[in-house]
Design a protein around this motif. Structure first.
Motif, PDB file in Angstrom:
ATOM      1  N   SER A   6      19.815  61.861  -1.601  1.00  0.00           N
ATOM      2  CA  SER A   6      21.197  61.493  -1.304  1.00  0.00           C
ATOM      3  C   SER A   6      21.298  60.139  -0.605  1.00  0.00           C
ATOM      4  CB  SER A   6      21.844  62.586  -0.443  1.00  0.00           C
ATOM      5  OG  SER A   6      23.177  62.265  -0.144  1.00  0.00           O
ATOM      6  N   GLU A   7      20.406  59.895   0.342  1.00  0.00           N
ATOM      7  CA  GLU A   7      20.435  58.619   1.083  1.00  0.00           C
ATOM      8  C   GLU A   7      20.132  57.441   0.167  1.00  0.00           C
ATOM      9  OE1 GLU A   7      21.486  58.024   4.194  1.00  0.00           O
ATOM     10  OE2 GLU A   7      22.050  60.140   4.176  1.00  0.00           O
ATOM     11  N   GLN A   8      19.255  57.663  -0.815  1.00  0.00           N
ATOM     12  CA  GLN A   8      18.960  56.595  -1.773  1.00  0.00           C
ATOM     13  C   GLN A   8      20.187  56.284  -2.622  1.00  0.00           C
ATOM     14  OE1 GLN A   8      15.409  58.691  -3.446  1.00  0.00           O
ATOM     15  NE2 GLN A   8      14.409  56.692  -3.256  1.00  0.00           N
ATOM     16  N   LEU A   9      20.881  57.334  -3.067  1.00  0.00           N
ATOM     17  CA  LEU A   9      22.095  57.125  -3.863  1.00  0.00           C
ATOM     18  C   LEU A   9      23.129  56.342  -3.075  1.00  0.00           C
ATOM     19  CD1 LEU A   9      22.693  60.504  -5.761  1.00  0.00           C
ATOM     20  CD2 LEU A   9      21.762  58.375  -6.660  1.00  0.00           C
ATOM     21  N   LYS A  10      23.285  56.682  -1.795  1.00  0.00           N
ATOM     22  CA  LYS A  10      24.242  55.964  -0.943  1.00  0.00           C
ATOM     23  C   LYS A  10      23.922  54.476  -0.917  1.00  0.00           C
ATOM     24  CE  LYS A  10      25.428  59.648   2.359  1.00  0.00           C
ATOM     25  NZ  LYS A  10      25.318  60.074   3.779  1.00  0.00           N
ATOM     26  N   LYS A  11      22.617  54.166  -0.750  1.00  0.00           N
ATOM     27  CA  LYS A  11      22.177  52.767  -0.675  1.00  0.00           C
ATOM     28  C   LYS A  11      22.463  52.037  -1.985  1.00  0.00           C
ATOM     29  CE  LYS A  11      17.777  50.230  -0.465  1.00  0.00           C
ATOM     30  NZ  LYS A  11      17.664  50.046  -1.933  1.00  0.00           N
ATOM     31  N   PHE A  12      22.150  52.667  -3.110  1.00  0.00           N
ATOM     32  CA  PHE A  12      22.354  52.032  -4.408  1.00  0.00           C
ATOM     33  C   PHE A  12      23.852  51.820  -4.692  1.00  0.00           C
ATOM     34  CE2 PHE A  12      18.172  54.169  -5.633  1.00  0.00           C
ATOM     35  CZ  PHE A  12      17.438  52.992  -5.520  1.00  0.00           C
ATOM     36  N   ILE A  13      24.671  52.795  -4.349  1.00  0.00           N
ATOM     37  CA  ILE A  13      26.114  52.684  -4.585  1.00  0.00           C
ATOM     38  C   ILE A  13      26.715  51.581  -3.724  1.00  0.00           C
ATOM     39  CG2 ILE A  13      28.334  53.860  -4.223  1.00  0.00           C
ATOM     40  CD1 ILE A  13      26.849  56.449  -5.172  1.00  0.00           C
ATOM     41  N   HIS A  14      26.281  51.509  -2.463  1.00  0.00           N
ATOM     42  CA  HIS A  14      26.755  50.439  -1.574  1.00  0.00           C
ATOM     43  C   HIS A  14      26.393  49.070  -2.142  1.00  0.00           C
ATOM     44  CE1 HIS A  14      28.040  48.564   2.153  1.00  0.00           C
ATOM     45  NE2 HIS A  14      26.898  47.865   2.153  1.00  0.00           N
ATOM     46  N   GLU A  15      25.168  48.952  -2.639  1.00  0.00           N
ATOM     47  CA  GLU A  15      24.715  47.692  -3.245  1.00  0.00           C
ATOM     48  C   GLU A  15      25.555  47.357  -4.482  1.00  0.00           C
ATOM     49  OE1 GLU A  15      20.702  45.897  -5.437  1.00  0.00           O
ATOM     50  OE2 GLU A  15      20.557  47.732  -4.227  1.00  0.00           O
ATOM     51  N   MET A  16      25.835  48.348  -5.309  1.00  0.00           N
ATOM     52  CA  MET A  16      26.627  48.134  -6.527  1.00  0.00           C
ATOM     53  C   MET A  16      28.016  47.599  -6.196  1.00  0.00           C
ATOM     54  SD  MET A  16      27.920  51.048  -9.256  1.00  0.00           S
ATOM     55  CE  MET A  16      28.951  51.842  -7.980  1.00  0.00           C
ATOM     56  N   SER A 181      25.657  62.229  -8.335  1.00  0.00           N
ATOM     57  CA  SER A 181      24.656  63.287  -8.173  1.00  0.00           C
ATOM     58  C   SER A 181      24.893  64.423  -9.166  1.00  0.00           C
ATOM     59  CB  SER A 181      24.699  63.813  -6.738  1.00  0.00           C
ATOM     60  OG  SER A 181      23.759  64.854  -6.558  1.00  0.00           O
ATOM     61  N   THR A 182      26.149  64.851  -9.290  1.00  0.00           N
ATOM     62  CA  THR A 182      26.492  65.915 -10.237  1.00  0.00           C
ATOM     63  C   THR A 182      26.190  65.495 -11.668  1.00  0.00           C
ATOM     64  OG1 THR A 182      28.261  66.712  -8.780  1.00  0.00           O
ATOM     65  CG2 THR A 182      28.350  67.406 -11.081  1.00  0.00           C
ATOM     66  N   THR A 183      26.540  64.253 -12.005  1.00  0.00           N
ATOM     67  CA  THR A 183      26.332  63.739 -13.360  1.00  0.00           C
ATOM     68  C   THR A 183      24.845  63.710 -13.720  1.00  0.00           C
ATOM     69  OG1 THR A 183      28.314  62.358 -13.167  1.00  0.00           O
ATOM     70  CG2 THR A 183      26.764  61.793 -14.916  1.00  0.00           C
ATOM     71  N   ILE A 184      24.027  63.184 -12.824  1.00  0.00           N
ATOM     72  CA  ILE A 184      22.589  63.084 -13.086  1.00  0.00           C
ATOM     73  C   ILE A 184      21.971  64.473 -13.220  1.00  0.00           C
ATOM     74  CG2 ILE A 184      20.365  62.384 -12.117  1.00  0.00           C
ATOM     75  CD1 ILE A 184      21.850  59.991 -10.826  1.00  0.00           C
ATOM     76  N   ASN A 185      22.310  65.358 -12.299  1.00  0.00           N
ATOM     77  CA  ASN A 185      21.722  66.709 -12.329  1.00  0.00           C
ATOM     78  C   ASN A 185      22.130  67.456 -13.597  1.00  0.00           C
ATOM     79  OD1 ASN A 185      20.385  66.398  -9.894  1.00  0.00           O
ATOM     80  ND2 ASN A 185      22.073  67.217  -8.686  1.00  0.00           N
ATOM     81  N   PHE A 186      23.370  67.238 -14.055  1.00  0.00           N
ATOM     82  CA  PHE A 186      23.801  67.895 -15.286  1.00  0.00           C
ATOM     83  C   PHE A 186      23.041  67.340 -16.480  1.00  0.00           C
ATOM     84  CE2 PHE A 186      26.633  68.053 -19.036  1.00  0.00           C
ATOM     85  CZ  PHE A 186      26.657  69.424 -19.198  1.00  0.00           C
ATOM     86  N   LEU A 187      22.893  66.025 -16.536  1.00  0.00           N
ATOM     87  CA  LEU A 187      22.128  65.412 -17.632  1.00  0.00           C
ATOM     88  C   LEU A 187      20.722  65.993 -17.689  1.00  0.00           C
ATOM     89  CD1 LEU A 187      21.481  63.174 -19.779  1.00  0.00           C
ATOM     90  CD2 LEU A 187      20.752  61.776 -17.834  1.00  0.00           C
ATOM     91  N   VAL A 188      20.055  66.042 -16.552  1.00  0.00           N
ATOM     92  CA  VAL A 188      18.676  66.542 -16.501  1.00  0.00           C
ATOM     93  C   VAL A 188      18.607  67.992 -16.987  1.00  0.00           C
ATOM     94  CG1 VAL A 188      16.753  67.096 -14.954  1.00  0.00           C
ATOM     95  CG2 VAL A 188      17.964  64.928 -14.702  1.00  0.00           C
ATOM     96  N   SER A 189      19.632  68.779 -16.681  1.00  0.00           N
ATOM     97  CA  SER A 189      19.646  70.183 -17.102  1.00  0.00           C
ATOM     98  C   SER A 189      19.718  70.330 -18.622  1.00  0.00           C
ATOM     99  CB  SER A 189      20.836  70.920 -16.462  1.00  0.00           C
ATOM    100  OG  SER A 189      22.067  70.587 -17.092  1.00  0.00           O
ATOM    101  N   LEU A 190      20.200  69.286 -19.312  1.00  0.00           N
ATOM    102  CA  LEU A 190      20.312  69.328 -20.768  1.00  0.00           C
ATOM    103  C   LEU A 190      19.006  68.948 -21.467  1.00  0.00           C
ATOM    104  CD1 LEU A 190      23.759  67.517 -21.299  1.00  0.00           C
ATOM    105  CD2 LEU A 190      23.336  69.978 -21.448  1.00  0.00           C
ATOM    106  N   LEU A 191      18.124  68.279 -20.750  1.00  0.00           N
ATOM    107  CA  LEU A 191      16.915  67.736 -21.363  1.00  0.00           C
ATOM    108  C   LEU A 191      15.827  68.793 -21.508  1.00  0.00           C
ATOM    109  CD1 LEU A 191      16.772  64.354 -19.410  1.00  0.00           C
ATOM    110  CD2 LEU A 191      17.756  64.787 -21.679  1.00  0.00           C
ATOM    111  N   LYS A 192      15.082  68.682 -22.595  1.00  0.00           N
ATOM    112  CA  LYS A 192      14.036  69.649 -22.930  1.00  0.00           C
ATOM    113  C   LYS A 192      13.001  69.780 -21.815  1.00  0.00           C
ATOM    114  CE  LYS A 192      11.021  68.441 -26.027  1.00  0.00           C
ATOM    115  NZ  LYS A 192      10.354  68.090 -27.292  1.00  0.00           N
ATOM    116  N   LYS A 193      12.580  68.641 -21.269  1.00  0.00           N
ATOM    117  CA  LYS A 193      11.562  68.649 -20.217  1.00  0.00           C
ATOM    118  C   LYS A 193      12.105  68.137 -18.884  1.00  0.00           C
ATOM    119  CE  LYS A 193       7.696  68.008 -23.428  1.00  0.00           C
ATOM    120  NZ  LYS A 193       6.564  67.125 -23.812  1.00  0.00           N
ATOM    121  N   GLY A 194      13.415  68.212 -18.723  1.00  0.00           N
ATOM    122  CA  GLY A 194      14.016  67.804 -17.456  1.00  0.00           C
ATOM    123  C   GLY A 194      13.735  66.355 -17.106  1.00  0.00           C
ATOM    124  N   TRP A 195      13.328  66.124 -15.869  1.00  0.00           N
ATOM    125  CA  TRP A 195      13.091  64.755 -15.392  1.00  0.00           C
ATOM    126  C   TRP A 195      11.999  64.034 -16.181  1.00  0.00           C
ATOM    127  CZ3 TRP A 195      15.815  61.632 -12.334  1.00  0.00           C
ATOM    128  CH2 TRP A 195      16.799  62.185 -11.528  1.00  0.00           C
TER     129      TRP A 195
END
Length: 215
Positions: A6-16, A181-195
Motif C-alpha cells: 500500500s505504501e508503495q502505491l501511495k508513493k507511485f500515485i503521488h509521483e504520477m 489496488s482493487t483493479t490490480i488484485n482483480f486482474l491477477v485473480s483472472l490470470l492462469k498463474k496469478g502474479w
C-alpha cells in the motif's frame, strides 16, 4: 496476496500526480499491463469486470434502450432513451442507427429487449463495439448507470497488452490507491498463474508519462 504494498502505491500515485504538466481539463488515470508467459492462441482467454469503490468513469455518456419503465427512469435522469418502437423506425438502416448511438460511450438495455435488438437493428451495435449491457427488469436505470460508471473490465484478445482507467486526477490520492489496488488484485485473480503472468505494470494520467510500479 499483492506484490505491491500500500505504501508503495501511495508513493507511485503521488509521483504520477505531481511530476506532470498540469492541464486545464480533467485527466483519466490509467493502468497499463503487459502480461508474460501467456499464449493468446492456446491459453483460455479471460474476461471479467469488477466494481470499484470510487467511480473511474464519472462522465461516461450512456444511452438507454428500454421498456416503458426504464425509458421513463432514463428521462428522469436526463439520459437519452429509445424504446422498441423507436428501434423499428430505423428500418435496419445503418447510417441512422450509427448516428443515434454515436454520442454514447456505452449503451444499456432492458433485459427483455436484448433478444429483440439484433432482429431490429442487425449487427450494427456489435460491429461498432457498442452492444448493450443488459438491465434486469427488477433493476433501476440509476442503479445500472452507477454500476457502469464504477466498473472496470478486462478482456484478453490477441495481444498481451491490456489497459484500463482506474480513476481521474480529481480524486484524492487515497481514493486512487483504493481503486488501483482493487483493479490490480482483480486482474491477477483472472490470470492462469496469478502474479507469474504479470510482466510489467505502469500507471499514468491521460497526458502524463508512464510510471513503472511493477516488473
Amino acid at each position: 496476496m499483492s506484490k505491491i504494498q500500500s505504501e508503495q502505491l501511495k508513493k507511485f500515485i503521488h509521483e504520477m500526480l505531481t511530476e506532470r504538466k498540469k492541464r486545464n481539463f480533467k485527466e483519466t488515470t490509467e493502468l497499463q499491463i503487459q502480461l508474460r508467459d501467456y499464449d493468446v492462441q492456446k491459453d483460455k482467454r479471460f474476461q471479467g469486470s469488477t466494481r470499484l469503490l470510487h467511480a473511474p468513469y464519472p462522465n461516461i455518456k450512456i444511452g438507454v434502450i428500454g421498456n416503458l419503465t426504464h425509458c421513463d427512469q432514463a428521462k428522469a435522469l436526463g439520459l437519452t432513451a429509445i424504446d422498441q418502437e423507436g428501434l423499428k423506425k430505423f428500418n435496419k438502416e445503418k447510417k441512422p442507427i450509427k448516428k443515434w448511438c454515436k454520442p454514447f460511450d456505452i449503451l444499456i438495455a432492458s433485459e427483455s429487449l436484448m433478444k429483440v435488438i439484433p432482429r431490429l437493428v442487425g449487427n450494427v451495435f456489435t460491429k461498432i463495439g457498442k452492444f448493450p449491457i443488459a438491465i434486469p427488469e427488477t433493476e433501476s436505470v440509476g442503479s445500472k448507470v452507477n454500476e457502469v460508471k464504477s466498473s472496470v473490465k478486462f478482456q484478453l484478445k490477441n495481444t498481451l497488452s491490456l489497459g484500463t482507467a482506474f480513476g481521474t486526477d480529481e480524486m484524492t490520492e487515497d481514493q486512487l490507491r483504493q481503486n488501483l489496488s482493487t483493479t490490480i488484485n482483480f486482474l491477477v485473480s483472472l490470470l492462469k498463474k496469478g502474479w507469474q503472468n504479470v510482466g510489467t505494470l505502469h500507471i499514468k494520467t491521460s497526458m502524463g508519462k508512464p510510471i513503472k510500479i511493477y516488473g
